[in-house]
Design a protein around this motif. Structure first.
Motif, mmCIF file in Angstrom:
data_model
loop_
_atom_site.group_PDB
_atom_site.id
_atom_site.type_symbol
_atom_site.label_atom_id
_atom_site.label_comp_id
_atom_site.label_asym_id
_atom_site.label_seq_id
_atom_site.Cartn_x
_atom_site.Cartn_y
_atom_site.Cartn_z
ATOM 1 N N SER A 145 0.900 -1.006 -0.178
ATOM 2 C CA SER A 145 0.069 -0.005 -0.210
ATOM 3 C C SER A 145 0.856 1.305 0.159
ATOM 4 C CB SER A 145 -1.009 -0.043 0.919
ATOM 5 O OG SER A 145 -1.806 -1.134 1.111
ATOM 6 N N ASP A 146 1.948 1.226 -0.810
ATOM 7 C CA ASP A 146 2.760 2.424 -0.869
ATOM 8 C C ASP A 146 2.116 3.637 -1.467
ATOM 9 O OD1 ASP A 146 2.513 1.314 -3.406
ATOM 10 O OD2 ASP A 146 4.400 2.504 -4.143
ATOM 11 N N TRP A 147 1.042 3.497 -2.127
ATOM 12 C CA TRP A 147 0.216 4.531 -2.428
ATOM 13 C C TRP A 147 -0.228 5.298 -1.301
ATOM 14 C CZ3 TRP A 147 -4.677 4.103 -0.560
ATOM 15 C CH2 TRP A 147 -5.359 2.668 -0.534
ATOM 16 N N MET A 148 -0.797 4.863 -0.117
ATOM 17 C CA MET A 148 -1.292 5.396 0.999
ATOM 18 C C MET A 148 -0.305 5.999 1.603
ATOM 19 S SD MET A 148 -3.972 3.322 3.623
ATOM 20 C CE MET A 148 -2.824 1.910 3.669
ATOM 21 N N PHE A 149 0.886 5.074 2.080
ATOM 22 C CA PHE A 149 2.060 5.995 2.748
ATOM 23 C C PHE A 149 2.526 7.238 1.949
ATOM 24 C CE2 PHE A 149 2.418 1.573 4.265
ATOM 25 C CZ PHE A 149 2.969 1.894 5.384
ATOM 26 N N ASP A 150 2.592 7.124 0.677
ATOM 27 C CA ASP A 150 2.941 8.359 -0.332
ATOM 28 C C ASP A 150 2.120 9.526 -0.120
ATOM 29 O OD1 ASP A 150 4.759 9.349 -2.276
ATOM 30 O OD2 ASP A 150 2.871 9.461 -3.519
ATOM 31 N N THR A 151 0.680 9.219 0.086
ATOM 32 C CA THR A 151 -0.095 10.396 0.179
ATOM 33 C C THR A 151 0.260 11.135 1.482
ATOM 34 O OG1 THR A 151 -1.926 9.282 -0.792
ATOM 35 C CG2 THR A 151 -2.672 11.237 0.245
ATOM 36 N N VAL A 152 0.253 10.438 2.435
ATOM 37 C CA VAL A 152 0.541 10.939 3.920
ATOM 38 C C VAL A 152 1.983 11.797 3.945
ATOM 39 C CG1 VAL A 152 0.831 10.718 6.454
ATOM 40 C CG2 VAL A 152 -0.898 9.134 4.994
ATOM 41 N N SER A 175 -5.388 4.924 9.293
ATOM 42 C CA SER A 175 -6.112 5.854 10.053
ATOM 43 C C SER A 175 -5.628 7.477 9.663
ATOM 44 C CB SER A 175 -6.038 5.826 11.566
ATOM 45 O OG SER A 175 -4.433 5.973 12.147
ATOM 46 N N THR A 176 -4.279 7.497 9.425
ATOM 47 C CA THR A 176 -3.764 8.981 9.174
ATOM 48 C C THR A 176 -4.164 9.088 7.700
ATOM 49 O OG1 THR A 176 -1.839 8.607 10.504
ATOM 50 C CG2 THR A 176 -1.959 10.387 8.966
ATOM 51 N N TYR A 177 -4.137 8.059 6.949
ATOM 52 C CA TYR A 177 -4.446 8.469 5.294
ATOM 53 C C TYR A 177 -6.253 8.695 5.461
ATOM 54 C CZ TYR A 177 -5.771 7.154 0.594
ATOM 55 O OH TYR A 177 -6.478 7.207 -0.630
ATOM 56 N N ASP A 178 -6.903 7.828 6.043
ATOM 57 C CA ASP A 178 -8.510 8.281 6.103
ATOM 58 C C ASP A 178 -8.585 9.710 6.611
ATOM 59 O OD1 ASP A 178 -8.785 5.742 5.289
ATOM 60 O OD2 ASP A 178 -9.386 4.897 7.144
ATOM 61 N N GLU A 179 -7.982 9.993 7.654
ATOM 62 C CA GLU A 179 -8.156 11.534 8.065
ATOM 63 C C GLU A 179 -7.999 12.684 7.103
ATOM 64 O OE1 GLU A 179 -6.707 14.056 11.926
ATOM 65 O OE2 GLU A 179 -6.053 11.917 12.073
ATOM 66 N N LEU A 180 -6.578 12.586 6.399
ATOM 67 C CA LEU A 180 -6.217 13.366 5.572
ATOM 68 C C LEU A 180 -7.204 13.436 4.203
ATOM 69 C CD1 LEU A 180 -2.308 12.928 5.397
ATOM 70 C CD2 LEU A 180 -3.662 14.849 6.640
#
Length: 314
Positions: A174-181, A306-311
């Protein structure tokens, strides 16, 4: 046991004893990169591809999956075409089609999807031919192979007629999620938080590789040749090399996609007839019950989720 009477045998025995575990623990993984070329980041970085430069410094094989619509995503079409050609001609790169505009197959249907596949190979085939390479690999956007068995069968047949090899993966993180944050923190000047996300990405990726390697070893009883899926993005530009360093330290050899696909596991029938992009190790399992059992044991990604969802809600 008395070895003193046979010193040569003693040396041979202990040589085998020491060397055998090292041989037995040798592991293999190939690196595949989707959504190439990242033309937005290319522009931001002064028309340099940091990810490609880092891969060159490592001198390892890798495979890219191209979305040609990215060429026109910025105002620098000619430079973007030059970037695409640079990726394709790279001596360590195999090349694949990821469609033109990254549609979800289960949404657009067979005719529209195959039209996008063909549109996505025009420039790529030109450059591939120029640099004496072939375009034979294909990866589905979102790893969505269709809603049901009919859609799966239809698209596999259509791609096979065009000579494409559908490219699986065994590990993704899920690097796309890490990348967004990661990018959010960088844009807001929160470099310390961005660095922590980068380190978390490295650690979780290695955890996931270890998990899927253990899963595969339990099922197949030998060290399978894994395929790692990631993307052409900011976090990989800065941290993929660290992941590879960690994997090397864990006795993984980075091999080509072509070599990974020689593993007999990739000859198995995919019987997972849904649209969700799960690891092929799950697709080959005979029942959903078995899949769920293993999925529940995966390393925890709730912190980044959770951080990704929040952002993204903001």
């Amino acid at each position: 046991m008395k070895f003193s009477k046979h010193p040569i045998l003693v040396v041979t025995f202990f040589t085998l004893l020491i060397s055998q575990p090292s041989y037995a623990q040798k592991k293999f993984i190939s690196i595949t990169i989707d959504d190439v070329p990242n033309t937005s980041k290319f522009e931001q970085d002064g028309f340099k591809s940091i990810l490609m430069n880092r891969l060159d410094s490592l001198d390892i094989p890798f495979t890219i999956f191209i979305n040609e619509d990215k060429i026109s995503k910025t105002d620098f079409t000619q430079r973007n075409e030059q970037l695409l050609e640079a990726w394709i001609k790279n001596k360590n790169a195999l090349i694949g089609n990821h469609t033109f505009s990254h549609p979800r197959y289960s949404d657009v249907g067979l005719e529209n999807f195959m039209g996008d596949v063909e549109k996505g190979e025009r420039l790529t085939k030109t450059y591939a031919s120029k640099h004496k390479k072939s375009l034979k690999y294909f990866r589905f956007p979102f790893n969505d192979l269709g809603l049901d068995s009919l859609q799966h069968t239809q698209v596999k047949s259509a791609l096979s007629k065009k000579g494409y090899i559908i490219t699986p993966f065994t590990v993704e993180s899920s690097d796309w999620m890490f990348d967004t944050v990661y990018q959010h923190y960088l844009k807001n000047g929160q470099t310390s938080k961005a660095h922590k996300i980068g380190e978390l990405y490295v650690n979780k990726t290695v955890e996931l590789v270890t998990f899927f390697d253990s899963l595969a070893s339990q099922i197949y009883n030998y060290p399978v040749k894994h395929i790692y899926l990631c993307h052409d993005n900011a976090i990989n530009a800065n941290y993929l090399s660290k992941i590879i360093e960690r994997l090397n330290n864990e006795n993984y050899e980075i091999i080509s996609l072509e070599e990974s696909l020689t593993d007999p596991i990739y000859q198995q029938e995919d019987t997972y007839y849904k649209k969700w992009g799960i690891s092929w190790l799950y697709r080959w399992m005979p029942t959903q019950k078995e899949r769920v059992k293993w999925m529940q044991q995966e390393p925890d990604l709730s912190e980044i989720q959770s951080t990704y969802d929040e952002l993204t809600k903001k």
